[in-house]
Design an enzyme around this catalytic site. Structure first.
Site, PDB file in Angstrom:
ATOM      1  N   ASP A   1       0.848  -1.181   0.000  1.00  0.00           N
ATOM      2  CA  ASP A   1       0.000   0.000   0.000  1.00  0.00           C
ATOM      3  C   ASP A   1       0.887   1.236   0.000  1.00  0.00           C
ATOM      4  OD1 ASP A   1      -2.423   1.427   0.114  1.00  0.00           O
ATOM      5  OD2 ASP A   1      -2.308   1.565   2.286  1.00  0.00           O
TER       6      ASP A   1
ATOM      7  N   ASP B   1      -0.392   4.925   1.023  1.00  0.00           N
ATOM      8  CA  ASP B   1      -0.713   5.730   2.202  1.00  0.00           C
ATOM      9  C   ASP B   1      -0.676   4.863   3.450  1.00  0.00           C
ATOM     10  OD1 ASP B   1      -1.261   8.317   0.973  1.00  0.00           O
ATOM     11  OD2 ASP B   1      -3.014   7.352   0.094  1.00  0.00           O
TER      12      ASP B   1
ATOM     13  N   ASP C   1      -1.241  -1.240   5.797  1.00  0.00           N
ATOM     14  CA  ASP C   1      -1.488  -0.651   7.112  1.00  0.00           C
ATOM     15  C   ASP C   1      -2.927  -0.839   7.582  1.00  0.00           C
ATOM     16  OD1 ASP C   1      -2.378   1.341   5.097  1.00  0.00           O
ATOM     17  OD2 ASP C   1      -2.814   2.560   6.867  1.00  0.00           O
TER      18      ASP C   1
END
Length: 284
Positions: free
Chosen positions: A32, A34, A228
């Site tokens: 990922d 962000d 995350d």
């Protein structure tokens, strides 16, 4: 035990045993953007070194994002300003995955789009015509300026029979001021008004993961997903047959992870706590 020798720096003995037992000549990585590499356009410390290590080792990887606002070229420029140097081809967005899906379902179709340049450019590139008169699809993407008029139009078109697609199910997104409503929240509004649920293309849909794997000619059994969020990144990797690493620099905390029915293969504080093993072709 992880097939690729994935470990953090606090577990080097375990890493050595895994590398000895299950050494792979080549591993691939999806990650990922962000919350893993950057947070609201600020570099997560050590993320640049991790990317440089992958590049230096020649290990295939792709950076994924459910954010459909920007084109890959825009995202690459924004990442460069933080210190992460990536070619646009190393980025795979939910807008690109959505366009690829629509092209496979109804080539050269029509769509009414609620979204920004990343989504409209991706649809134009596959030959779609954007209009608000009896479109084949209503396509809902990310924007920081959701228009009540546009949402109302989307509701009326879906109610009239347009197929409903959304780029991703994320209900919130980060900002320096706090959480923002995201595509999933606006999609819920349209669903409540029409009774029609969208087809979500982005993470955690395995469709996006498979298209990303094809883009780097990788296989799920030799790929690690780093993210995350438990509800998108980790479950997406899990359902696609990948091993997963949860980093704690974004949305999900260690306590959050304990509340889910599934678990990541490993939890580390940050991507900076992962080291590339050039000899193993993976993480050491």
């Amino acid at each position: 035990m992880m097939r690729h020798g994935v470990a953090d720096r606090q577990d080097s003995g375990h890493s050595d045993r895994v590398n000895q037992q299950r050494r792979q000549t080549t591993a691939s990585f999806l990650m990922d953007m962000d919350g893993v590499l950057v947070h609201e356009e600020r570099l997560i410390p050590g993320a640049d070194r991790f990317i440089k290590a992958l590049q230096g080792a020649g290990i295939p990887f792709l950076v994924l994002t459910n954010n459909s606002i920007y084109t890959p070229r825009d995202l690459a420029a924004r990442l460069t300003r933080t210190g992460v140097e990536l070619a646009p081809e190393a980025l795979w967005t939910s807008a690109l995955a959505t366009a690829q899906f629509l092209d496979s379902q109804r080539p050269e179709g029509t769509a009414f789009v609620v979204g920004e340049a990343g989504l409209t450019t991706a649809l134009h590139d596959i030959g779609y015509v954007l209009n608000d008169r009896d479109p084949d699809y209503v396509v809902l993407g990310e924007t920081r300026t959701y228009s009540f008029e546009a949402i109302t139009k989307a509701i009326r078109l879906v109610a009239a029979g347009a197929r409903f697609i959304a780029t991703n199910p994320d209900v919130t997104g980060p900002s320096p001021q706090g959480l923002l409503p995201a595509t999933g929240s606006v999609a819920a509004l349209v669903t409540k008004a029409t009774g029609v649920r969208p087809y979500f293309v982005g993470k955690p849909n395995p469709l996006m993961m498979r298209s990303a794997l094809r883009a780097i000619d990788a296989h799920s059994e030799s790929t690690v997903m780093i993210g995350d969020r438990m509800d998108t990144d980790v479950v997406a990797g899990l359902e696609a047959g990948m091993e997963t690493v949860l980093v704690l620099t974004g949305i999900s905390s260690r306590a959050d992870a304990e509340r889910f029915a599934y678990r990541p293969t490993r939890i580390v504080p940050s991507v900076a706590d992962l080291e590339v093993d050039i000899g193993a072709g993976g993480l050491g």
